[in-house]
Design a protein around this motif. Structure first.
Motif, PDB file in Angstrom:
ATOM      1  N   LEU A  96      -6.959  -6.107 -11.538  1.00 12.17           N
ATOM      2  CA  LEU A  96      -7.037  -7.001 -10.384  1.00 12.17           C
ATOM      3  C   LEU A  96      -7.133  -6.007  -9.042  1.00 12.17           C
ATOM      4  O   LEU A  96      -6.077  -5.271  -8.996  1.00 12.17           O
ATOM      5  CB  LEU A  96      -6.064  -7.929 -10.013  1.00 12.17           C
ATOM      6  CG  LEU A  96      -6.026  -9.041 -10.928  1.00 12.17           C
ATOM      7  CD1 LEU A  96      -5.050 -10.098 -10.938  1.00 12.17           C
ATOM      8  CD2 LEU A  96      -7.504  -9.938 -11.280  1.00 12.17           C
ATOM      9  N   ALA A  97      -8.178  -6.087  -8.196  1.00  9.37           N
ATOM     10  CA  ALA A  97      -8.105  -5.155  -6.934  1.00  9.37           C
ATOM     11  C   ALA A  97      -8.502  -5.827  -5.736  1.00  9.37           C
ATOM     12  O   ALA A  97      -9.132  -7.031  -5.666  1.00  9.37           O
ATOM     13  CB  ALA A  97      -9.346  -4.146  -7.350  1.00  9.37           C
ATOM     14  N   GLY A  98      -8.121  -5.363  -4.404  1.00 12.68           N
ATOM     15  CA  GLY A  98      -8.330  -5.954  -3.108  1.00 12.68           C
ATOM     16  C   GLY A  98      -8.612  -4.795  -2.342  1.00 12.68           C
ATOM     17  O   GLY A  98      -8.063  -3.481  -2.480  1.00 12.68           O
ATOM     18  N   GLY A  99      -9.092  -5.174  -1.133  1.00  9.22           N
ATOM     19  CA  GLY A  99      -9.410  -3.922  -0.205  1.00  9.22           C
ATOM     20  C   GLY A  99      -9.898  -4.317   1.105  1.00  9.22           C
ATOM     21  O   GLY A  99     -10.080  -5.296   1.395  1.00  9.22           O
ATOM     22  N   GLN A 133      -3.311   1.838  -8.427  1.00 11.36           N
ATOM     23  CA  GLN A 133      -4.066   2.948  -8.228  1.00 11.36           C
ATOM     24  C   GLN A 133      -4.577   2.641  -6.636  1.00 11.36           C
ATOM     25  O   GLN A 133      -4.942   1.441  -6.398  1.00 11.36           O
ATOM     26  CB  GLN A 133      -5.283   2.749  -9.150  1.00 11.36           C
ATOM     27  CG  GLN A 133      -6.376   3.888  -8.864  1.00 11.36           C
ATOM     28  CD  GLN A 133      -5.881   5.346  -9.467  1.00 11.36           C
ATOM     29  OE1 GLN A 133      -5.491   5.154 -10.608  1.00 11.36           O
ATOM     30  NE2 GLN A 133      -6.252   6.311  -8.826  1.00 11.36           N
ATOM     31  N   LEU A 134      -4.534   3.477  -5.997  1.00 17.25           N
ATOM     32  CA  LEU A 134      -5.076   3.296  -4.420  1.00 17.25           C
ATOM     33  C   LEU A 134      -6.106   4.457  -4.316  1.00 17.25           C
ATOM     34  O   LEU A 134      -5.884   5.469  -4.485  1.00 17.25           O
ATOM     35  CB  LEU A 134      -3.817   3.662  -3.481  1.00 17.25           C
ATOM     36  CG  LEU A 134      -2.452   2.806  -3.804  1.00 17.25           C
ATOM     37  CD1 LEU A 134      -1.501   3.343  -2.672  1.00 17.25           C
ATOM     38  CD2 LEU A 134      -2.898   1.573  -3.460  1.00 17.25           C
ATOM     39  N   SER A 135      -7.091   4.014  -3.492  1.00 20.06           N
ATOM     40  CA  SER A 135      -8.192   4.805  -3.331  1.00 20.06           C
ATOM     41  C   SER A 135      -8.452   4.676  -1.716  1.00 20.06           C
ATOM     42  O   SER A 135      -8.573   3.570  -1.274  1.00 20.06           O
ATOM     43  CB  SER A 135      -9.545   4.833  -4.097  1.00 20.06           C
ATOM     44  OG  SER A 135     -10.228   3.502  -4.057  1.00 20.06           O
ATOM     45  N   ASP A 153     -12.684   6.028 -12.261  1.00 22.98           N
ATOM     46  CA  ASP A 153     -11.555   4.886 -12.026  1.00 22.98           C
ATOM     47  C   ASP A 153     -10.626   5.572 -10.920  1.00 22.98           C
ATOM     48  O   ASP A 153     -10.100   4.690 -10.133  1.00 22.98           O
ATOM     49  CB  ASP A 153     -10.755   5.308 -13.404  1.00 22.98           C
ATOM     50  CG  ASP A 153     -11.423   4.092 -14.424  1.00 22.98           C
ATOM     51  OD1 ASP A 153     -12.419   3.283 -14.246  1.00 22.98           O
ATOM     52  OD2 ASP A 153     -11.269   4.247 -15.641  1.00 22.98           O
ATOM     53  N   GLN A 154     -10.542   6.851 -10.879  1.00 23.51           N
ATOM     54  CA  GLN A 154      -9.580   7.214  -9.975  1.00 23.51           C
ATOM     55  C   GLN A 154      -9.925   7.151  -8.442  1.00 23.51           C
ATOM     56  O   GLN A 154      -9.175   6.843  -7.660  1.00 23.51           O
ATOM     57  CB  GLN A 154      -9.219   8.897 -10.228  1.00 23.51           C
ATOM     58  CG  GLN A 154      -7.869   9.458  -9.298  1.00 23.51           C
ATOM     59  CD  GLN A 154      -7.733  10.860  -9.369  1.00 23.51           C
ATOM     60  OE1 GLN A 154      -8.500  11.680  -9.305  1.00 23.51           O
ATOM     61  NE2 GLN A 154      -6.386  11.045  -9.518  1.00 23.51           N
ATOM     62  N   ARG A 155     -11.292   7.350  -8.341  1.00 22.65           N
ATOM     63  CA  ARG A 155     -11.816   7.422  -7.098  1.00 22.65           C
ATOM     64  C   ARG A 155     -12.174   5.799  -6.652  1.00 22.65           C
ATOM     65  O   ARG A 155     -12.606   5.749  -5.247  1.00 22.65           O
ATOM     66  CB  ARG A 155     -12.980   8.312  -7.118  1.00 22.65           C
ATOM     67  CG  ARG A 155     -12.635   9.827  -7.232  1.00 22.65           C
ATOM     68  CD  ARG A 155     -13.820  10.670  -7.045  1.00 22.65           C
ATOM     69  NE  ARG A 155     -13.664  11.854  -7.370  1.00 22.65           N
ATOM     70  CZ  ARG A 155     -14.425  12.871  -7.716  1.00 22.65           C
ATOM     71  NH1 ARG A 155     -15.679  12.436  -7.779  1.00 22.65           N
ATOM     72  NH2 ARG A 155     -14.103  14.137  -7.854  1.00 22.65           N
ATOM     73  N   GLY A 156     -12.114   5.083  -7.331  1.00 22.14           N
ATOM     74  CA  GLY A 156     -12.204   3.534  -7.054  1.00 22.14           C
ATOM     75  C   GLY A 156     -13.647   3.560  -6.719  1.00 22.14           C
ATOM     76  O   GLY A 156     -14.345   2.644  -6.248  1.00 22.14           O
ATOM     77  N   VAL A 157     -14.613   4.156  -7.731  1.00 23.27           N
ATOM     78  CA  VAL A 157     -16.210   4.092  -7.625  1.00 23.27           C
ATOM     79  C   VAL A 157     -16.740   2.645  -7.864  1.00 23.27           C
ATOM     80  O   VAL A 157     -16.344   2.027  -8.995  1.00 23.27           O
ATOM     81  CB  VAL A 157     -16.567   5.277  -8.491  1.00 23.27           C
ATOM     82  CG1 VAL A 157     -18.158   4.873  -8.534  1.00 23.27           C
ATOM     83  CG2 VAL A 157     -16.448   6.386  -7.897  1.00 23.27           C
ATOM     84  N   ASP A 158     -17.441   2.066  -7.023  1.00 23.28           N
ATOM     85  CA  ASP A 158     -18.183   0.852  -7.280  1.00 23.28           C
ATOM     86  C   ASP A 158     -19.642   0.902  -7.427  1.00 23.28           C
ATOM     87  O   ASP A 158     -20.125  -0.079  -7.713  1.00 23.28           O
ATOM     88  CB  ASP A 158     -17.988  -0.068  -6.267  1.00 23.28           C
ATOM     89  CG  ASP A 158     -16.400  -0.510  -6.059  1.00 23.28           C
ATOM     90  OD1 ASP A 158     -15.673  -0.771  -7.286  1.00 23.28           O
ATOM     91  OD2 ASP A 158     -15.891  -0.972  -5.037  1.00 23.28           O
ATOM     92  N   ASP A 196     -11.707  12.102   1.367  1.00 24.59           N
ATOM     93  CA  ASP A 196     -11.247  10.906   0.566  1.00 24.59           C
ATOM     94  C   ASP A 196      -9.729  11.276  -0.139  1.00 24.59           C
ATOM     95  O   ASP A 196      -9.379  12.508  -0.419  1.00 24.59           O
ATOM     96  CB  ASP A 196     -12.327  11.028  -0.753  1.00 24.59           C
ATOM     97  CG  ASP A 196     -13.650  10.655  -0.225  1.00 24.59           C
ATOM     98  OD1 ASP A 196     -13.991   9.759   0.653  1.00 24.59           O
ATOM     99  OD2 ASP A 196     -14.471  11.436  -0.727  1.00 24.59           O
ATOM    100  N   LEU A 197      -9.229  10.298  -0.482  1.00 33.54           N
ATOM    101  CA  LEU A 197      -7.698  10.183  -1.155  1.00 33.54           C
ATOM    102  C   LEU A 197      -7.705   9.316  -2.311  1.00 33.54           C
ATOM    103  O   LEU A 197      -8.342   8.431  -2.281  1.00 33.54           O
ATOM    104  CB  LEU A 197      -6.802  10.016  -0.318  1.00 33.54           C
ATOM    105  CG  LEU A 197      -6.654  10.798   0.912  1.00 33.54           C
ATOM    106  CD1 LEU A 197      -5.203  10.503   1.698  1.00 33.54           C
ATOM    107  CD2 LEU A 197      -6.085  12.283   0.517  1.00 33.54           C
ATOM    108  N   ALA A 198      -6.747   9.804  -3.206  1.00 34.69           N
ATOM    109  CA  ALA A 198      -6.590   8.832  -4.333  1.00 34.69           C
ATOM    110  C   ALA A 198      -5.189   8.826  -5.019  1.00 34.69           C
ATOM    111  O   ALA A 198      -4.628  10.073  -4.800  1.00 34.69           O
ATOM    112  CB  ALA A 198      -7.422   9.082  -5.645  1.00 34.69           C
ATOM    113  N   LEU A 199      -4.451   7.979  -5.326  1.00 41.15           N
ATOM    114  CA  LEU A 199      -3.004   7.892  -5.678  1.00 41.15           C
ATOM    115  C   LEU A 199      -2.971   6.978  -6.855  1.00 41.15           C
ATOM    116  O   LEU A 199      -3.351   5.862  -6.826  1.00 41.15           O
ATOM    117  CB  LEU A 199      -2.043   7.435  -4.763  1.00 41.15           C
ATOM    118  CG  LEU A 199      -0.626   7.314  -4.970  1.00 41.15           C
ATOM    119  CD1 LEU A 199       0.051   8.370  -5.308  1.00 41.15           C
ATOM    120  CD2 LEU A 199       0.030   6.767  -3.872  1.00 41.15           C
ATOM    121  N   GLY A 200      -2.358   7.464  -8.077  1.00 41.27           N
ATOM    122  CA  GLY A 200      -1.968   6.492  -8.999  1.00 41.27           C
ATOM    123  C   GLY A 200      -0.594   6.748  -9.680  1.00 41.27           C
ATOM    124  O   GLY A 200      -0.071   7.814  -9.451  1.00 41.27           O
TER     125      GLY A 200
END
Length: 711
Positions: A180-183, A675-677, A75-80, A655-659
Motif C-alpha cells: 500500500l502506498a501514498g504520496g 520504503q520512502l522515495s 522498487d527502490q526509486r518508487g518508479v511508476d 532523488d532520494l530513497a530510503l528502505g
C-alpha cells in the motif's frame, strides 16, 4: 522439471544490482562484501531471450551497447512508469513532453525519438496517432535498452535503439507481497504480486500482478487513474517443452493532460510574470483520455535436442482510446490570452505479432557457432476518428478551466479512416566464439505494406505503400586478460515512410547506419565494472521540403548525423558503499535539408547528460537493515525549436530513497518493509519544448511512501 539456466548479467545490470542490493546484503547477516556471481542474479527462464541477441547468450558478449534496469532498482526509486525507469540510463533523454504528460513513455535514444516499445520481445503495436499501449512499471521484471539500429533482429525501428520490457515470470518458489502506498498529489495505490507452484511437482507455475492507482495530476483539475491485472502460467509439458500463457489487461479511465503552454511565462520573460508549475491551458469539461488495452499471448519453447531450441512467441492485442482535448492556437500580444481549438479522437486497434526462432550451437573445429534463424510477422488494423472545432480562449494568468461545455462542440473538419500495416521479416544471425574472440554477424529482409482508406479532411483517401529492405549487422569483441574487452560493430536500420513526392514517386524507407567502438571492463571479483563507447549514426532519406514545390510538397534528401560518447560504471567502493554512474556527450546535426534546417540541432537533444547514484547499506547497530540511496541527474541545454532560435535551460535534479526492514525492529514483523522515495527533492522547475508555443513543465517534487508485506 524445468532446468534453470544461469546467465552472467549485463554490465549495467551488474552496476545497478551492485548499487541497489542492500536488502539482500542486510539479510545475509555477514560483513563480507558480496561478489556478483551468477547465483546472485534472477534467472529469467527458458523462454527468455536477451534483447541484444534474441538468444540465451549474455549481452556482455555482444559488441553493441545495451543497458539493463532491474526490478530492485525500480522498487527502490518508487518508479511508476517506463519513462521514470530510464532516467539514469546513459544515452536516453526521457519525459520529452514534461512531467504532467503521463499517458505515453516518450523518450529518445542517442538523439532519435522512440514511439514504440517492445514487451517480452514483441512490439507494442502503435497506430501513429494517440493509441499507444503503455505497460505499467509494476508489471515489469526488468527494462532492457538496446542501443543503435536494431532492425536486423526487430525490423522497422528508429536508429537510436529500442526498449524491451521483460514481464514478471512464473516461479515454483512461493512468493506473495501486498503493498500500500501514498504520496504527493493525493496518491493512493495498492499492488499485489504472487508467484508459486500450481502442482506439487513444479510442472505448473504461475505469476500474478495486480495494481490500482489513483492520484491528482500535476496540472490543475487533472486526474490519473489506472487498474491492471497480469496473470501468467508456465506449463512444463516435458523436460524439453515449456508453454507460457500470459495475459495483460489495463484500464486507464483518466490519464492527466496532453496540453502545452507557451515558453513566455515558463523560462522566457512574460510581462505578466511566471506561470506556476501546475498551470494548465485546457478545460476541465473537455479533458478525457480513456484507454483500455488487452494483450493475450503465449510462448512455446521446445528443446529439439541438447543443441537446438525452437521458440514461438505470439501475442494478440485489442485496444481502444477515446480522447477529448484542446491545443493552443496562438498567444495574443498581451502575452496572457491563448486562443484554443477543441478536438476529439476515437481510436480502436487490433493486432497480431508472432516471432518464430530456431537457435542452436554448432562446433566446427575450434569455432563455436551460436546460430539464430527467425521469421516474424506483425499485423495491425486501426480505426481512427478525429474531429476539430472552435473553443473559447483562456487567460493564462486568470485561469478559468470551465469555459467550455461538451454540448458546445461542433466540428469544423474531421477525419474517419482505417490504417493497416503488415510487416514480415526473415533474419539470420551467427555468433562465433574462438577462445577469447567473439564475432557476430546477421542479416534480415523485411517486407512492409501500409494502407490508409477512408475520409480525411473532406477527401476520400485510398493509398498503399509497399517497401522492402535488407539490413546487416556485424561486430567483434575480444576478452583481454585483466577484465578489459574492446569491441567494434556496424549496424543498419530502417523505418518505413508513407506518402510520395509531387511527381507521384513513392518514398523509400528511411535508412540508418551506426559505427560503434569501445571497451567493457569487469574486475575478477566483479566489484567494479564499466563500459566506454563511441558511436556515429547516420540517418538518410528523411523527407524534407521540395524547394520547387508548395509548402506541403516533400522530397527525400534529408540526412541527420548523431555522434557521441557514453560511459557507464558501477563499483563497490567499500562493503557498505556502492556507486552507479553514467555520462553522455552528444553532437547531433541535420547535415542535409531543403527547409533551412541544415546545420541545426534537432529538439530534445542535450549535448551533455550525467547521473550518479550512491547506495549505502547499514548492517550493524541500531539502524541495521536500513538502505539509503541518493541520486543526482543532470540534463544539459536543448534547442527550443527546429530552427534553434533559443535554448531550453539545463537542469540538475536530486532523488532520494530510503528502505527499512521492519523485522529488525520487531521479529514479529518478519516480511514487512517500509520504503520512502523522493524524486526532484528540491522541486526544481525545468522544462521541455517542441517550439516557442508548445512547452511543458518537468515533473514536480514527488514523494512516495509504501508499506509492503511478504508472506
Amino acid at each position: 522439471m524445468r532446468r534453470q539456466r544461469a546467465f552472467t548479467p549485463s554490465l549495467l545490470a551488474l552496476a545497478v544490482s551492485s548499487a541497489l542490493s542492500g536488502q539482500a546484503l542486510a539479510q545475509s547477516g555477514t560483513d563480507d562484501a558480496p561478489l556478483l556471481t551468477e547465483d546472485t542474479v534472477v534467472v529469467q527462464g527458458k523462454a527468455y531471450r536477451h534483447t541484444a541477441t534474441k538468444s540465451a547468450l549474455a549481452p556482455e558478449e555482444t559488441p553493441q551497447g545495451i543497458s539493463v534496469v532491474d526490478r530492485e532498482t525500480l522498487d527502490q526509486r518508487g518508479v511508476d512508469s517506463v519513462a521514470e525507469a530510464l532516467r539514469y540510463v546513459p544515452g536516453v533523454h526521457t519525459e520529452l513532453r514534461g512531467g504532467a504528460v503521463s499517458r505515453l513513455d516518450l523518450f529518445n535514444i542517442r538523439g532519435f525519438i522512440n514511439y514504440q516499445n517492445f514487451y517480452d520481445g514483441l512490439p507494442l503495436t502503435y497506430n501513429d496517432w494517440n493509441l499507444q499501449p503503455q505497460i505499467d512499471a509494476f508489471a515489469i521484471e526488468q527494462v532492457e535498452v538496446f542501443k543503435g539500429p536494431t532492425s536486423v533482429l526487430y525490423g522497422a525501428m528508429p536508429p537510436g535503439g529500442m526498449v524491451n520490457l521483460i514481464a514478471r515470470q512464473p516461479s515454483s518458489q512461493p512468493f506473495n507481497e501486498l503493498t500500500l502506498a501514498g504520496g504527493s498529489h493525493d496518491l493512493r495505490e495498492g499492488t499485489f504480486e504472487s508467484r508459486g507452484a500450481l502442482k506439487d511437482d513444479g510442472s505448473l507455475n504461475y505469476s500474478l500482478v495486480a495494481l490500482g492507482r489513483k492520484k491528482d495530476g500535476q496540472a490543475e483539475t487533472s486526474e490519473e487513474e489506472r487498474y491492471l491485472i497480469a496473470p501468467s502460467v508456465d506449463w512444463h509439458i516435458s523436460d524439453r517443452t515449456l508453454l507460457n500463457l500470459n495475459l495483460y489487461y489495463q484500464h486507464d479511465p483518466s490519464a492527466g493532460i496532453f496540453n502545452t503552454l507557451p515558453a513566455a511565462g515558463l523560462f522566457k520573460d512574460n510581462v505578466n510574470g511566471r506561470l506556476p508549475a501546475d498551470a494548465y491551458s485546457g478545460d476541465a469539461n473537455w479533458n478525457t483520455y480513456d484507454r483500455e488495452v488487452l494483450l493475450v499471448g503465449y510462448k512455446l519453447n521446445h528443446e529439439l535436442n541438447d543443441d537446438w531450441t525452437l521458440l514461438q512467441n505470439l501475442r494478440f492485442m485489442d485496444a481502444t482510446a477515446y480522447q477529448e482535448n484542446s491545443y493552443g492556437a496562438g498567444l495574443d500580444a498581451d502575452q496572457r490570452t491563448l486562443a484554443r481549438r477543441a478536438y476529439l479522437t476515437d481510436e480502436a486497434s487490433r493486432s497480431w505479432a508472432i516471432d518464430n526462432q530456431l537457435s542452436g550451437r554448432i562446433q566446427t573445429g575450434s569455432l563455436e557457432h551460436n546460430l539464430l534463424l527467425g521469421v516474424d510477422y506483425t499485423w495491425l488494423n486501426s480505426d481512427i476518428r478525429y474531429e476539430d472545432g472552435a473553443m473559447p480562449a483562456i487567460d493564462l494568468f486568470a485561469r478559468n478551466h470551465r469555459l467550455f461545455q461538451p454540448a458546445d462542440f461542433s466540428a469544423d473538419f474531421s477525419a474517419d479512416f482505417r490504417r493497416s500495416t503488415r510487416q514480415t521479416g526473415f533474419y539470420l544471425q551467427d555468433q562465433i566464439r574462438l577462445d577469447r574472440l567473439v564475432l557476430i554477424a546477421g542479416g534480415r529482409y523485411d517486407r512492409y505494406v501500409g494502407n490508409e482508406k477512408g475520409m480525411q479532411y473532406g477527401a476520400q483517401v485510398d493509398s498503399t505503400v509497399e517497401q522492402n529492405k535488407f539490413s546487416f549487422r556485424a561486430g567483434a569483441l575480444y576478452e583481454l586478460p585483466g577484465g578489459f574487452s574492446p569491441f567494434v560493430s556496424y549496424a543498419e536500420g530502417f523505418e518505413p515512410i508513407t506518402g510520395h513526392d509531387r511527381h507521384g514517386n513513392t518514398f523509400k524507407p528511411t535508412t540508418s547506419q551506426q559505427w560503434e567502438t569501445g571497451v567493457k571492463y569487469q574486475s575478477a571479483d566483479r566489484r567494479h565494472q564499466g563500459t566506454l563507447s563511441a558511436f556515429h549514426i547516420t540517418k538518410e532519406n528523411d523527407p524534407t521540403r521540395d524547394p520547387n514545390g508548395s509548402a506541403y510538397d516533400k522530397i527525400q534528401t534529408g540526412e541527420v548525423v548523431a555522434k557521441g560518447l557514453e560511459l557507464e560504471a558501477g563499483s563497490y567502493l567499500t562493503d557498505n558503499l556502492s556507486l552507479a554512474a553514467s555520462l553522455t556527450l552528444m553532437d547531433m546535426e541535420v547535415t542535409r535539408d531543403n527547409s533551412g534546417l541544415a546545420g541545426k540541432t534537432p529538439i530534445w537533444v542535450p549535448e551533455r547528460q550525467a547521473s550518479l547514484w550512491a547506495n549505502y547499506d547499514i548492517f550493524d547497530g541500531a539502524l541495521a537493515g536500513t538502505t539509503l540511496g541518493a541520486g543526482v541527474r543532470y540534463v544539459g541545454k536543448t534547442q527550443m525549436d527546429a530552427f534553434n532560435t533559443d535554448q531550453v535551460p539545463a537542469y540538475t535534479l536530486v532523488d532520494l530513497a530510503l528502505g527499512y526492514d521492519l523485522a529488525r525492529l520487531n521479529g514479529d514483523w518478519d516480511g514487512a518493509r517500509v520504503q520512502l522515495s523522493a524524486n526532484n527533492l528540491f522541486d526544481k522547475r525545468y522544462y521541455s519544448c517542441f517550439d516557442e508555443s508548445n512547452c511543458w513543465f518537468g515533473a514536480e517534487r514527488e514523494l512516495k511512501a509504501s508499506l509492503s508485506y511478504r508472506f
